[in-house]
Write a protein that holds these residues in place. Structure first.
Motif, PDB file in Angstrom:
ATOM      1  N   ASP A  49       0.851  -1.183   0.000  1.00 34.51           N
ATOM      2  CA  ASP A  49       0.000   0.000   0.000  1.00 34.51           C
ATOM      3  C   ASP A  49       0.891   1.239   0.000  1.00 34.51           C
ATOM      4  O   ASP A  49       1.607   1.503   0.963  1.00 34.51           O
ATOM      5  N   ALA A  50       0.847   1.980  -1.082  1.00 39.23           N
ATOM      6  CA  ALA A  50       1.698   3.162  -1.218  1.00 39.23           C
ATOM      7  C   ALA A  50       1.339   4.261  -0.230  1.00 39.23           C
ATOM      8  O   ALA A  50       2.157   5.128   0.063  1.00 39.23           O
ATOM      9  N   THR A  51       0.138   4.232   0.317  1.00 39.94           N
ATOM     10  CA  THR A  51      -0.278   5.266   1.260  1.00 39.94           C
ATOM     11  C   THR A  51       0.031   4.904   2.708  1.00 39.94           C
ATOM     12  O   THR A  51      -0.210   5.711   3.607  1.00 39.94           O
ATOM     13  N   ASP A  52       0.560   3.711   2.933  1.00 41.52           N
ATOM     14  CA  ASP A  52       0.894   3.271   4.293  1.00 41.52           C
ATOM     15  C   ASP A  52       2.132   4.021   4.778  1.00 41.52           C
ATOM     16  O   ASP A  52       3.240   3.792   4.309  1.00 41.52           O
ATOM     17  N   GLU A  53       1.926   4.933   5.716  1.00 39.94           N
ATOM     18  CA  GLU A  53       3.031   5.765   6.193  1.00 39.94           C
ATOM     19  C   GLU A  53       3.961   5.043   7.150  1.00 39.94           C
ATOM     20  O   GLU A  53       5.011   5.579   7.514  1.00 39.94           O
TER      21      GLU A  53
END
Length: 92
Positions: free
Chosen positions: A40-44
């Protein structure tokens, strides 16, 4: 017709190779880093450098597979044409 056959064959080779390659890349990533590949590219919680490294590795492999698929398809269509003495679209 020959170009259509070649494009369909290239697409099939690329898709099949991509499925195998994505599993290999994810497995290699886990071996190299000790944890699962970023999904997930939005997983910080995944560091940006790690996410970018995985993205670049995956994109590079995808580009290689695309070229290999296209060349393999062209070679296969050419071999069929040479064996039959005809082009795939039935032209001489």
């Amino acid at each position: 017709m020959e170009k259509v056959v070649q494009k369909l064959l290239a697409t099939g080779i690329t898709l099949g190779g991509s499925i195998v390659a994505s599993r290999l890349v994810a497995g290699a990533w886990k071996v190299a880093t000790g944890h699962d590949a970023p999904s997930d590219a939005t997983d910080e919680s995944v560091p940006l450098v790690e996410a970018l490294a995985f993205t670049f590795a995956s994109a590079g492999i995808a580009a290689v597979l695309k070229v290999v698929g296209q060349r393999s398809a062209a070679s296969g269509v050419r071999k069929i044409a040479d064996k039959t003495g005809k082009r795939v679209d039935n032209e001489v």
